[in-house]
Design an enzyme around this catalytic site. Sequence first.
Site, PDB file in Angstrom:
ATOM      1  N   ASP A  12       0.879  -1.181   0.000  1.00 24.85           N
ATOM      2  CA  ASP A  12       0.000   0.000   0.000  1.00 24.85           C
ATOM      3  C   ASP A  12       0.910   1.223   0.000  1.00 24.85           C
ATOM      4  O   ASP A  12       2.119   1.109   0.255  1.00 24.85           O
ATOM      5  CB  ASP A  12      -0.886  -0.017   1.267  1.00 24.85           C
ATOM      6  CG  ASP A  12      -1.777   1.219   1.369  1.00 24.85           C
ATOM      7  OD1 ASP A  12      -2.259   1.697   0.318  1.00 24.85           O
ATOM      8  OD2 ASP A  12      -1.982   1.725   2.492  1.00 24.85           O
ATOM      9  N   SER A  13       0.313   2.383  -0.234  1.00 23.79           N
ATOM     10  CA  SER A  13       1.090   3.623  -0.136  1.00 23.79           C
ATOM     11  C   SER A  13       1.572   3.845   1.296  1.00 23.79           C
ATOM     12  O   SER A  13       2.463   4.659   1.520  1.00 23.79           O
ATOM     13  CB  SER A  13       0.218   4.809  -0.549  1.00 23.79           C
ATOM     14  OG  SER A  13      -0.864   4.928   0.358  1.00 23.79           O
ATOM     15  N   GLU A 153      -1.687   7.945   8.770  1.00 21.52           N
ATOM     16  CA  GLU A 153      -0.228   7.733   8.775  1.00 21.52           C
ATOM     17  C   GLU A 153       0.394   8.301  10.057  1.00 21.52           C
ATOM     18  O   GLU A 153       1.385   7.774  10.557  1.00 21.52           O
ATOM     19  CB  GLU A 153       0.421   8.381   7.544  1.00 21.52           C
ATOM     20  CG  GLU A 153       0.154   7.650   6.238  1.00 21.52           C
ATOM     21  CD  GLU A 153       0.817   6.280   6.134  1.00 21.52           C
ATOM     22  OE1 GLU A 153       2.020   6.170   6.420  1.00 21.52           O
ATOM     23  OE2 GLU A 153       0.116   5.311   5.797  1.00 21.52           O
ATOM     24  N   CYS A 185     -10.782   3.476   0.309  1.00 24.18           N
ATOM     25  CA  CYS A 185      -9.345   3.666   0.558  1.00 24.18           C
ATOM     26  C   CYS A 185      -9.013   2.801   1.760  1.00 24.18           C
ATOM     27  O   CYS A 185      -9.743   2.823   2.762  1.00 24.18           O
ATOM     28  CB  CYS A 185      -9.047   5.136   0.859  1.00 24.18           C
ATOM     29  SG  CYS A 185      -7.394   5.430   1.517  1.00 24.18           S
ATOM     30  N   HIS A 187      -6.903   2.995   3.992  1.00 25.23           N
ATOM     31  CA  HIS A 187      -6.588   3.669   5.259  1.00 25.23           C
ATOM     32  C   HIS A 187      -7.851   3.905   6.097  1.00 25.23           C
ATOM     33  O   HIS A 187      -7.772   4.019   7.319  1.00 25.23           O
ATOM     34  CB  HIS A 187      -5.928   5.029   5.005  1.00 25.23           C
ATOM     35  CG  HIS A 187      -4.470   4.956   4.672  1.00 25.23           C
ATOM     36  ND1 HIS A 187      -4.014   4.493   3.465  1.00 25.23           N
ATOM     37  CD2 HIS A 187      -3.360   5.287   5.403  1.00 25.23           C
ATOM     38  CE1 HIS A 187      -2.690   4.556   3.458  1.00 25.23           C
ATOM     39  NE2 HIS A 187      -2.268   5.026   4.616  1.00 25.23           N
TER      40      HIS A 187
HETATM   41  N1  DGL Z   1      -4.599   3.243   1.080  1.00 24.82           N
HETATM   42  C1  DGL Z   1      -4.588   3.977  -0.160  1.00 24.82           C
HETATM   43  C2  DGL Z   1      -5.855   3.683  -0.952  1.00 24.82           C
HETATM   44  O1  DGL Z   1      -6.475   2.658  -0.704  1.00 24.82           O
HETATM   45  C3  DGL Z   1      -4.313   5.416   0.125  1.00 24.82           C
HETATM   46  C4  DGL Z   1      -3.820   6.125  -1.061  1.00 24.82           C
HETATM   47  C5  DGL Z   1      -3.023   7.353  -0.736  1.00 24.82           C
HETATM   48  O2  DGL Z   1      -1.891   7.202  -0.292  1.00 24.82           O
HETATM   49  O3  DGL Z   1      -3.540   8.452  -0.987  1.00 24.82           O
HETATM   50  O4  DGL Z   1      -6.244   4.399  -1.837  1.00 24.82           O
END
Ligand code: DGL
Length: 266
Positions: A12-13, A153, A185, A187
Site C-alpha cells: 500500500d502507499s 499515517e 481507501c 486507510h
Molecule cells: N490506502 C490507499 C488507498 O487505498 C491510500 C492512497 C493514498 O496514499 O492516498 O487508496
Amino acid sequence: MTSSDQPIGVFDSGVGGVSVLREIRRELPAEDLVYVADSEYAPYGDRAAAFIIERSITMVQFLEHHGAKAVVVACNTATGIAVDTLRARFPMPIVAIEPAVKPAVSQTRSGVIGVLATTQTISSPRFSRLVDAHAAGVRVVAQASPGLVEQVEAGDLASATTRSLVEQYVRPLLDQGADTIVLGCTHYPFLTAVIEDVVGPDVTVIDPAVAVARELRRRLQANGLLASGTHAGKEWFWTTGQPEQAQMVIRQLWGKTVEVRRVVPS
Ligand code: DGL
C-alpha cells in the site's frame, strides 16, 4: 518454479493496507505474508499518475525480490492507476482491491450510495467503469477525502481534527440520502469507529477487504499455490518511511506489536 511455500506480498502507499492484511491473515492462517508500506511517498492520492505507477512497480519489484508467489495491491489508488501496468509487467497473480460499489448497490434501500476515496481513485477511468458497470439505477456520490490518509499515517485516529475531517466528507453524503457508504481507501477502516459514530446506526459502512482475501484464496487455489501446512504463517513488515512510526500505527490495527524494517533505497 513458483512454490506454494513462498510468501504472499502485499503493498500500500502506507499502513492502510494492514486493514486488508488483517483479513488475509483471517482467511489464510497458514500463509507467510510480506507487507510493504510506501510511507515515505504517501499519500499517493493527490500525486500524478506517472508517479503512482513508478512507485507501484518499485513496490512489486521489492515483493518479487522477497519471493512473493502472489501480490495483493492493498491500495485503491494504485489499483485505479497502476494495476493494468503491473499485470502486464509481472508474472505472478496480482489481486487488487477496488471500491465495493457492487455490494453497496445490492444493499442500498435509499438508492443512493456514498464512496469515500482519494482524489486519484475517484478521477480514474477504472472507477468510472466500475460505476458504469454496476450502479445502473443507483446514484453514486463520490467524495474525495484529502487529509484522511495523512491523519492515519500520523496515528491520529480519533482526535478532534480527524473527526472534523470525517464529518466534512461524510455529511454531504448523508445530506444527499446515502444509506450505504463504501470505504474506497484502505486507510479508512482505521477510522471506522469515528466514521460509524458520525453516520449513525442506520447507515451501512462497507469495507471490501474480506472480499479481497476470499478472491486471493481462489486465485492461489486455481494456481496450485495455497500453502499446504497447518502451521501458523509468519508476517514481515517493511516501510520506506520511519519504522517506529509505522510500528506505532500498525499495532493499533494488528492488535499486537510487530517489528517493522526499513527498506533501503536502491
Ligand atoms: N490506502 C490507499 C488507498 O487505498 C491510500 C492512497 C493514498 O496514499 O492516498 O487508496
